[in-house]
Design a protein around this motif. Structure first.
Motif, short mmCIF file in Angstrom:
data_model
loop_
_atom_site.label_atom_id
_atom_site.label_comp_id
_atom_site.label_asym_id
_atom_site.label_seq_id
_atom_site.Cartn_x
_atom_site.Cartn_y
_atom_site.Cartn_z
N LEU A 200 20.44 63.22 67.54
CA LEU A 200 20.43 62.45 68.80
C LEU A 200 21.96 63.10 69.57
O LEU A 200 22.87 63.19 68.71
CB LEU A 200 20.54 60.79 68.76
N PRO A 201 21.98 63.41 70.61
CA PRO A 201 23.17 63.64 71.25
C PRO A 201 24.30 62.76 71.42
O PRO A 201 25.43 62.96 71.33
CB PRO A 201 22.74 64.35 72.80
N PHE A 202 23.96 61.54 71.52
CA PHE A 202 24.76 60.26 71.42
C PHE A 202 24.67 59.30 70.29
O PHE A 202 23.63 58.61 70.54
CB PHE A 202 24.75 59.77 72.65
N GLU A 203 25.50 59.36 69.32
CA GLU A 203 25.29 58.31 68.13
C GLU A 203 26.48 57.69 67.86
O GLU A 203 27.40 58.40 67.71
CB GLU A 203 24.64 59.06 67.00
N ASP A 204 26.67 56.59 67.50
CA ASP A 204 27.81 55.76 67.08
C ASP A 204 27.22 54.39 66.52
O ASP A 204 26.48 53.67 67.32
CB ASP A 204 28.92 55.62 68.07
N PRO A 205 27.60 53.93 65.28
CA PRO A 205 27.18 52.48 64.77
C PRO A 205 27.84 51.53 65.76
O PRO A 205 27.29 50.39 65.80
CB PRO A 205 27.88 52.50 63.42
N ASN A 206 29.01 51.74 66.51
CA ASN A 206 29.89 50.87 67.40
C ASN A 206 29.13 50.92 68.55
O ASN A 206 29.02 52.09 69.41
CB ASN A 206 31.23 51.23 67.39
N THR A 207 28.57 49.99 69.31
CA THR A 207 27.73 49.89 70.38
C THR A 207 28.64 50.30 71.67
O THR A 207 28.05 50.96 72.67
CB THR A 207 26.80 48.80 70.58
N ASP A 208 29.85 49.87 71.66
CA ASP A 208 30.65 49.94 72.93
C ASP A 208 31.08 51.44 72.96
O ASP A 208 31.15 51.85 73.76
CB ASP A 208 31.99 49.20 72.61
N LYS A 209 31.36 51.90 71.41
CA LYS A 209 31.80 53.51 71.38
C LYS A 209 30.61 54.20 72.00
O LYS A 209 30.83 55.47 72.61
CB LYS A 209 32.22 53.85 70.19
N LEU A 210 29.25 53.94 71.44
CA LEU A 210 28.21 54.66 71.91
C LEU A 210 28.02 54.71 73.32
O LEU A 210 27.91 55.79 73.92
CB LEU A 210 26.95 54.11 71.44
N TYR A 211 28.28 53.42 74.27
CA TYR A 211 28.16 53.41 75.61
C TYR A 211 29.12 54.47 76.19
O TYR A 211 28.96 55.07 77.33
CB TYR A 211 28.33 52.03 75.88
N LYS A 212 30.44 54.45 75.63
CA LYS A 212 31.42 55.26 76.25
C LYS A 212 31.11 56.81 76.21
O LYS A 212 31.28 57.51 77.21
CB LYS A 212 32.87 54.82 75.48
N LYS A 213 30.54 57.24 75.21
CA LYS A 213 30.01 58.49 75.21
C LYS A 213 29.03 58.84 75.91
O LYS A 213 28.96 60.03 76.44
CB LYS A 213 29.53 58.71 73.66
N ILE A 214 28.11 58.01 76.14
CA ILE A 214 26.89 58.18 77.18
C ILE A 214 27.41 58.21 78.57
O ILE A 214 27.11 59.01 79.45
CB ILE A 214 25.83 57.06 77.14
N LEU A 215 28.28 57.32 78.73
CA LEU A 215 28.97 57.13 80.14
C LEU A 215 29.81 58.41 80.38
O LEU A 215 29.91 58.82 81.65
CB LEU A 215 29.82 55.90 80.47
N LYS A 216 30.37 59.15 79.55
CA LYS A 216 31.04 60.44 79.57
C LYS A 216 30.42 61.41 79.46
O LYS A 216 30.81 62.58 79.70
CB LYS A 216 32.18 60.44 78.67
N CYS A 217 29.10 61.32 79.12
CA CYS A 217 28.02 62.55 78.76
C CYS A 217 28.73 63.47 77.61
O CYS A 217 28.85 64.71 77.87
CB CYS A 217 27.61 63.14 79.88
N GLU A 218 29.40 62.71 76.74
CA GLU A 218 29.82 63.72 75.57
C GLU A 218 29.18 64.08 74.60
O GLU A 218 28.71 63.22 73.66
CB GLU A 218 31.16 62.85 74.99
N TYR A 219 28.71 65.12 74.37
CA TYR A 219 27.85 65.64 73.30
C TYR A 219 27.94 67.30 73.23
O TYR A 219 28.57 68.05 74.05
CB TYR A 219 26.38 65.44 73.66
N ALA A 220 27.61 67.81 72.10
CA ALA A 220 27.49 69.25 71.98
C ALA A 220 26.38 69.70 71.28
O ALA A 220 25.42 69.05 70.83
CB ALA A 220 28.88 69.36 71.00
N PHE A 221 26.27 71.01 71.51
CA PHE A 221 25.07 71.73 71.04
C PHE A 221 25.40 72.54 69.69
O PHE A 221 26.18 73.07 69.59
CB PHE A 221 24.55 72.86 72.07
N PRO A 222 24.58 72.43 68.72
CA PRO A 222 24.56 73.25 67.44
C PRO A 222 24.34 74.70 68.08
O PRO A 222 23.91 74.89 69.24
CB PRO A 222 23.32 73.02 66.77
#
Length: 217
Positions: A156-178
């Motif tokens: 998945l593009p956005f993953e984190d066991p900490n829900t707050d950190k996961l939401y921050k990644k989604i709100l910033k659209c922080e992801y990378a491609f292989p």
């Protein structure tokens, strides 16, 4: 759970589609509620990702494209054109993806905005996470983009066991491609995973994108 099950029953009563699991009957007793549903025996999408990725990197790219195309067509609510074939017997495994589990879904009127949070956190659109009123179709397109990314990348593009950190990644659209993802696929996913829902690709734009078109053979 009563609200969730009631919602699932209400939605499945309204939906009849070859790519969506069907509910055949409801049996209610004094103590139990039974949902008699279509049997799906092919396993989950994520269980097939490893095999799909191996196929993508093999010397049979056309088979890979057909497999991916079938799944993307399903997610976009469209039955792909294909040669006529016999109907599978009950319980027979096919290579068709079917969507299940509507307990976290919602009903809405086209043009009406919603505010109720629903669905899985990793697939949730940023406007939903931010608690804003949202358009049902626009958040569904975002979820399709998450699924397409997972199908192509294997995670998945956005993953984190900490829900707050996961939401921050989604709100910033922080992801990378292989590095093995094609430029066309990157371009399509980036246009789907757009933080601005009004600028996010529509179903029609997805179907017209070069990556999608090139997989129609």
């Amino acid at each position: 759970d009563i609200d969730r099950i009631s919602r699932e029953i209400k939605i499945l009563k309204k939906i009849r589609h070859p790519r969506i699991v069907q509910m055949y009957q409801i049996i209610e007793t004094d103590h139990e509620l039974y949902l008699i549903m279509e049997h799906i025996n092919g396993g989950e999408l994520f269980d097939a990702l490893s095999e799909m990725l191996k196929l993508m990197r093999s010397q049979r790219p056309s088979s890979s494209r057909r497999s991916l195309r079938s799944r993307v067509f399903t997610l976009l609510g469209h039955k792909p054109p294909r040669p006529k074939a016999r109907e599978p017997s009950p319980g027979e495994s096919t290579n068709n993806l079917k969507i299940i589990d509507f307990g976290l879904s919602n009903l809405y009127v086209p043009g009406q905005t919603l505010k109720t949070a629903c669905g899985s956190p990793c697939y949730a659109a940023p406007e939903m996470i931010a608690g804003k009123y949202y358009d049902g179709m626009q958040v569904d397109v975002w979820s399709c983009g998450i699924t397409l990314y997972a199908m192509l990348c294997g995670f998945l593009p956005f993953e984190d066991p900490n829900t707050d950190k996961l939401y921050k990644k989604i709100l910033k659209c922080e992801y990378a491609f292989p590095n093995f993802i094609s430029d066309d696929a990157k371009d399509l996913i980036s246009k789907i995973l757009n933080l601005d829902p009004t600028e996010r690709y529509t179903i029609e734009q997805i179907r017209a994108h070069p990556w999608f078109v090139s997989n129609i053979e």
